[in-house]
Design an enzyme around this catalytic site. Structure first.
Site, PDB file in Angstrom:
ATOM      1  N   LYS A   9     -15.181  33.083 -15.738  1.00 13.60           N
ATOM      2  CA  LYS A   9     -14.272  32.024 -16.189  1.00 13.60           C
ATOM      3  C   LYS A   9     -12.744  32.444 -15.445  1.00 13.60           C
ATOM      4  CE  LYS A   9     -16.488  30.543 -20.263  1.00 13.60           C
ATOM      5  NZ  LYS A   9     -17.553  30.994 -19.840  1.00 13.60           N
ATOM      6  N   GLY A  10     -12.061  31.644 -14.815  1.00  7.96           N
ATOM      7  CA  GLY A  10     -10.625  32.083 -14.372  1.00  7.96           C
ATOM      8  C   GLY A  10     -10.688  31.760 -12.904  1.00  7.96           C
ATOM      9  N   CYS A  11     -11.909  31.986 -12.323  1.00 11.28           N
ATOM     10  CA  CYS A  11     -12.066  31.700 -10.838  1.00 11.28           C
ATOM     11  C   CYS A  11     -12.030  30.549 -10.310  1.00 11.28           C
ATOM     12  CB  CYS A  11     -13.385  32.180 -10.359  1.00 11.28           C
ATOM     13  SG  CYS A  11     -13.853  34.009 -10.599  1.00 11.28           S
ATOM     14  N   GLN A  12     -11.204  30.209  -9.130  1.00  7.82           N
ATOM     15  CA  GLN A  12     -10.980  28.886  -8.584  1.00  7.82           C
ATOM     16  C   GLN A  12     -12.339  28.280  -8.344  1.00  7.82           C
ATOM     17  OE1 GLN A  12      -8.522  29.164  -4.917  1.00  7.82           O
ATOM     18  NE2 GLN A  12      -9.008  27.154  -4.491  1.00  7.82           N
ATOM     19  N   SER A  13     -13.273  28.923  -7.683  1.00  7.32           N
ATOM     20  CA  SER A  13     -14.523  28.510  -7.356  1.00  7.32           C
ATOM     21  C   SER A  13     -15.424  28.858  -8.405  1.00  7.32           C
ATOM     22  CB  SER A  13     -15.248  28.927  -6.362  1.00  7.32           C
ATOM     23  OG  SER A  13     -14.181  28.823  -4.978  1.00  7.32           O
TER      24      SER A  13
END
Length: 138
Positions: free
Chosen positions: A49-53
């Site tokens: 969680k928290g990744c752009q992808s």
């Protein structure tokens, strides 16, 4: 080979490339070498969680060592997690927890990433260590 030795080998390989775009191409190539994670295993509990992808990370513990598998819907992101897998896969949980993940700063990649992608590197390292923590000192 120790984590430090694998890190040094990776940094030396990246050092062959003078241009940051060549380094990115190399990293993307590392990502392409990762086996695809089957769709049915790309579940929300494996999502970082928290990744752009979208990045899925799976970890298993066998014979005292961690094995990591990952996939992403982005080639560069899959390549970035491949860097960590290359260094940490097959290591003991305790060694992973003690590993200096700052090597990623030495690759020269972070400075050419958008802030959200650079943050993803920290999230990946944190998640890999978290999965190792679940099996530390077993």
């Amino acid at each position: 080979m120790s984590i430090e030795a694998k890190t040094q080998e990776l940094l030396e390989e990246l050092g062959f490339f003078q241009d940051w775009t060549e380094r990115y191409e190399y990293v993307i190539g590392l990502g392409k070498q990762l086996s695809a994670m089957p769709q049915d295993q790309q579940t929300s509990d494996k999502l970082i969680k928290g990744c752009q992808s979208q990045v899925w990370l799976d970890a298993s513990y066998t014979d005292g060592r961690m094995q990591y598998r990952a996939d992403s819907d982005s080639l560069i992101t899959k390549g970035m997690i491949a860097l960590f897998i290359r260094v940490l896969d097959g290591e003991t949980p305790d060694a992973i927890l003690q590993a200096d993940m700052g090597f990623i700063d030495q690759t020269g990649l972070k400075e050419h990433l958008a802030p959200t992608r650079a943050n993803a590197l920290n999230l990946m390292a944190t998640q890999m260590k978290q999965r190792a923590l679940e099996h530390a000192s077993d």
